[in-house]
Design a protein around this motif. Sequence first.
Motif, PDB file in Angstrom:
ATOM      1  N   GLN A 170       0.844  -1.189   0.000  1.00 19.85           N
ATOM      2  CA  GLN A 170       0.000   0.000   0.000  1.00 19.85           C
ATOM      3  C   GLN A 170       0.884   1.247   0.000  1.00 19.85           C
ATOM      4  OE1 GLN A 170      -3.037  -1.636   3.230  1.00 19.85           O
ATOM      5  NE2 GLN A 170      -3.725   0.327   2.446  1.00 19.85           N
ATOM      6  N   TYR A 171       0.338   2.314  -0.608  1.00 17.58           N
ATOM      7  CA  TYR A 171       1.051   3.589  -0.602  1.00 17.58           C
ATOM      8  C   TYR A 171       1.006   4.194   0.798  1.00 17.58           C
ATOM      9  CZ  TYR A 171       1.243   3.425  -5.695  1.00 17.58           C
ATOM     10  OH  TYR A 171       1.505   3.067  -6.989  1.00 17.58           O
ATOM     11  N   ILE A 172       2.015   4.991   1.123  1.00 19.61           N
ATOM     12  CA  ILE A 172       2.082   5.651   2.424  1.00 19.61           C
ATOM     13  C   ILE A 172       2.098   7.164   2.222  1.00 19.61           C
ATOM     14  CG2 ILE A 172       3.216   3.724   3.566  1.00 19.61           C
ATOM     15  CD1 ILE A 172       5.889   5.154   3.195  1.00 19.61           C
ATOM     16  N   ASP A 173       1.615   7.892   3.242  1.00 20.48           N
ATOM     17  CA  ASP A 173       1.611   9.350   3.175  1.00 20.48           C
ATOM     18  C   ASP A 173       2.887   9.902   3.801  1.00 20.48           C
ATOM     19  OD1 ASP A 173       1.272   9.001   5.881  1.00 20.48           O
ATOM     20  OD2 ASP A 173      -0.849   9.575   5.893  1.00 20.48           O
ATOM     21  N   ALA A 174       2.910  11.228   3.999  1.00 19.53           N
ATOM     22  CA  ALA A 174       4.108  11.879   4.520  1.00 19.53           C
ATOM     23  C   ALA A 174       4.420  11.462   5.948  1.00 19.53           C
ATOM     24  CB  ALA A 174       3.955  13.400   4.436  1.00 19.53           C
ATOM     25  N   GLU A 175       3.409  10.966   6.662  1.00 16.27           N
ATOM     26  CA  GLU A 175       3.620  10.520   8.037  1.00 16.27           C
ATOM     27  C   GLU A 175       3.970   9.040   8.129  1.00 16.27           C
ATOM     28  OE1 GLU A 175       3.630  12.533  10.552  1.00 16.27           O
ATOM     29  OE2 GLU A 175       3.037  14.305   9.382  1.00 16.27           O
ATOM     30  N   GLY A 176       3.957   8.363   7.006  1.00 14.99           N
ATOM     31  CA  GLY A 176       4.262   6.943   7.007  1.00 14.99           C
ATOM     32  C   GLY A 176       3.056   6.058   7.233  1.00 14.99           C
ATOM     33  N   HIS A 177       1.827   6.641   7.145  1.00 10.99           N
ATOM     34  CA  HIS A 177       0.605   5.866   7.345  1.00 10.99           C
ATOM     35  C   HIS A 177       0.111   5.311   6.011  1.00 10.99           C
ATOM     36  CE1 HIS A 177       0.106   8.809  10.900  1.00 10.99           C
ATOM     37  NE2 HIS A 177       0.725   7.703  11.309  1.00 10.99           N
ATOM     38  N   PHE A 178      -0.514   4.152   6.067  1.00  7.90           N
ATOM     39  CA  PHE A 178      -1.025   3.534   4.850  1.00  7.90           C
ATOM     40  C   PHE A 178      -2.260   4.281   4.356  1.00  7.90           C
ATOM     41  CE2 PHE A 178       1.162  -0.126   6.858  1.00  7.90           C
ATOM     42  CZ  PHE A 178       2.029  -0.434   5.820  1.00  7.90           C
ATOM     43  N   VAL A 179      -2.316   4.479   3.038  1.00  9.21           N
ATOM     44  CA  VAL A 179      -3.462   5.149   2.418  1.00  9.21           C
ATOM     45  C   VAL A 179      -3.873   4.355   1.172  1.00  9.21           C
ATOM     46  CG1 VAL A 179      -2.863   7.452   3.253  1.00  9.21           C
ATOM     47  CG2 VAL A 179      -1.935   6.647   1.073  1.00  9.21           C
ATOM     48  N   GLY A 180      -5.140   4.470   0.804  1.00 12.96           N
ATOM     49  CA  GLY A 180      -5.629   3.823  -0.410  1.00 12.96           C
ATOM     50  C   GLY A 180      -5.784   2.317  -0.249  1.00 12.96           C
ATOM     51  N   LYS A 181      -6.042   1.677  -1.370  1.00 10.93           N
ATOM     52  CA  LYS A 181      -6.250   0.233  -1.385  1.00 10.93           C
ATOM     53  C   LYS A 181      -4.933  -0.502  -1.644  1.00 10.93           C
ATOM     54  CE  LYS A 181     -11.021   0.465  -3.050  1.00 10.93           C
ATOM     55  NZ  LYS A 181     -11.978   0.017  -4.117  1.00 10.93           N
ATOM     56  N   GLY A 182      -4.949  -1.777  -1.329  1.00 10.20           N
ATOM     57  CA  GLY A 182      -3.776  -2.596  -1.560  1.00 10.20           C
ATOM     58  C   GLY A 182      -3.532  -2.845  -3.038  1.00 10.20           C
ATOM     59  N   ILE A 183      -2.276  -3.039  -3.385  1.00  9.51           N
ATOM     60  CA  ILE A 183      -1.880  -3.294  -4.776  1.00  9.51           C
ATOM     61  C   ILE A 183      -1.694  -4.798  -4.952  1.00  9.51           C
ATOM     62  CG2 ILE A 183      -0.270  -2.715  -6.617  1.00  9.51           C
ATOM     63  CD1 ILE A 183      -1.781  -0.320  -5.472  1.00  9.51           C
ATOM     64  N   ALA A 184      -2.472  -5.395  -5.845  1.00 14.01           N
ATOM     65  CA  ALA A 184      -2.369  -6.830  -6.118  1.00 14.01           C
ATOM     66  C   ALA A 184      -1.106  -7.109  -6.939  1.00 14.01           C
ATOM     67  CB  ALA A 184      -3.604  -7.312  -6.856  1.00 14.01           C
ATOM     68  N   PRO A 185      -0.528  -8.310  -6.798  1.00 20.14           N
ATOM     69  CA  PRO A 185      -0.980  -9.415  -5.949  1.00 20.14           C
ATOM     70  C   PRO A 185      -0.523  -9.255  -4.505  1.00 20.14           C
ATOM     71  CG  PRO A 185       0.973 -10.078  -7.144  1.00 20.14           C
ATOM     72  CD  PRO A 185       0.664  -8.676  -7.585  1.00 20.14           C
ATOM     73  N   GLY A 186      -1.285  -9.902  -3.597  1.00 22.74           N
ATOM     74  CA  GLY A 186      -0.949  -9.822  -2.199  1.00 22.74           C
ATOM     75  C   GLY A 186      -0.069 -10.978  -1.761  1.00 22.74           C
ATOM     76  N   PHE A 187       0.246 -10.990  -0.484  1.00 22.03           N
ATOM     77  CA  PHE A 187       1.082 -12.041   0.079  1.00 22.03           C
ATOM     78  C   PHE A 187       0.401 -12.606   1.322  1.00 22.03           C
ATOM     79  CE2 PHE A 187       2.422  -7.820   1.320  1.00 22.03           C
ATOM     80  CZ  PHE A 187       2.471  -7.880   2.697  1.00 22.03           C
ATOM     81  N   VAL A 188       0.878 -13.754   1.759  1.00 21.19           N
ATOM     82  CA  VAL A 188       0.253 -14.471   2.864  1.00 21.19           C
ATOM     83  C   VAL A 188       0.769 -13.926   4.191  1.00 21.19           C
ATOM     84  CG1 VAL A 188      -0.100 -16.735   3.945  1.00 21.19           C
ATOM     85  CG2 VAL A 188       0.018 -16.538   1.446  1.00 21.19           C
TER      86      VAL A 188
END
Length: 551
Positions: A274-292
């Motif tokens: 997932q993309y992160i903002d300037a504070e290092g927090h996750f934003v938006g949806k996950g980018i496929a493919p995912g992992f276990v």
Amino acid sequence: MEVVPSIESYAGPKKDKYVWLKWTMAALIAVLNGYAAVMMYASGEWVFALLDLVVVSVGLYVFMNKKTYAHRYIFPGVAGMVVFIIFPLAYTIGIAFTNYSGSNLLSLEQARDYHLKKTYKVAGGEFDFTLLGGENNQFQLLLQQDDQSFISQPLTLSNNKARELAVREGRVHDEPQVVQLQPLNGEAIDQVAPIRAIVDHRTHLSALDLVLPDGNIHLTLSSLRKFAAQKQLYTQLVDGVVLKSGVMIKDSNLLRDNQSGELMLPNGDTGFYQYIDAEGHFVGKGIAPGFVVSVGWKNFMRIMTDPGIQGPFMQIFVWTVIFSACSVAFTLAIGMVLACLVQWEQLKGRGFYRVMLILPYAIPAFISILVFKGLFNQNFGEINLFLEAAFGIKPDWYTNPFLAKVMILIVNTWLGYPYMMILCMGLLKAIPEDLYEASAMDGAGPVQNFFKITVPLLMKPLTPLLIASFAFNFNNFVLIQLLTNGAPDIIGATTPAGTTDLLVSYTYRIAFQGSGGQDYGLASAIATAIFLIVGALALLNLKLSKADKQL
């Protein structure tokens, strides 16, 4: 005092004579399985590598040690139980605590490498290419765009397997191979290689970095017929980066989007980059493919709290218990009555009736199920044609939930009664005839003999078999899958669920037929619940049967 010779005394001379052969075979088995374990571990399947090492190591110890001589006879059975029962069960339970699904199949490293292979197109356009030559793996690349044509020097291309093996062994680095292109100035075009040659050498072609004569445009393989100007979409920032807010992030899995300049990290909670903002927090949806990743008890909590899963699960569970119990009761009742009838000495042609009544058991179940599926067809089935002609009714066997369940019980009773009849026929011969003679002297009739003598004496030896039959019907996947496929569907369910589904078919549909992707983690959680339920019911039945014996 008589001395009993030991087993070793009988095998002494021959054992010493062929001891070299035994050690040679043991060494060969150890080497082969060691190689197999290393290959499994290298491919990321460390669980299977560990299983292979444990089973083979214990087996070699048992067969090569004199102190464990007696255990070698039981080891194959124990090993089979471990490999085919205990290990799959433990593996399934392990998956139940993960987000393993159709969108989360890879490991974190595999997902990162997949993202690093993504590209995006830049200025320079696409070029159609032709593969020329082919003798001794010597090829040339001819690229064309509008009125421009470029050609490469002769290249030695290795096929896919040879290239992958060379990269794996370190003889070739998996880095772009730079190839300088030259304008085509009327040179004679060599023999055009077939498309199969491109497919066979695609791995090596994908590693080529073609440079146009001006040196500013680099081309890489984009399809089986085109090279395009494209760049790597993501770059791995091994040394870390400082965000605008001053936060320092140093993670070997940190990636930068070369198009937008944004950064993204793997989210250990969702199993996606997932993309992160300037504070290092996750934003938006996950980018496929995912992992276990491990999700703890999340899948089990979904079964108990999600209304779209909880409702269908409880409904299917109740129906599964009813189906299993009714199947056992109906098949037992019909099988026991028919066994008594075909054992009746005054009945003529008993051998013929026995053969005819056992035929449903001899025919493969899937054939009988498909025949019944046609017979119960709502529009053209013989059963509905008869009912419509005789009574003017045309039941909706496949669309009405109640009638669909009745149909399933009818078909399963037909498939299961011969088994019960065979069991009862064998057990009836163990009942002493004196009991029936004494009962006849007291004036008892056939019906009284059946309920007072036959049934009580048959039920005790049949109890373990009835428990096994209950467990079998609890997981009777083939019947549901071939006859109704779970239909009609349950309205409002968030997972693929039908009113005639059993828990096992419900689990299968979640794992392989979900509209949102295969959810193996949730399916494994339900499979674990099924194991616990069936085990608990079996233990309960055994305790009840023991209580009956004590009484």
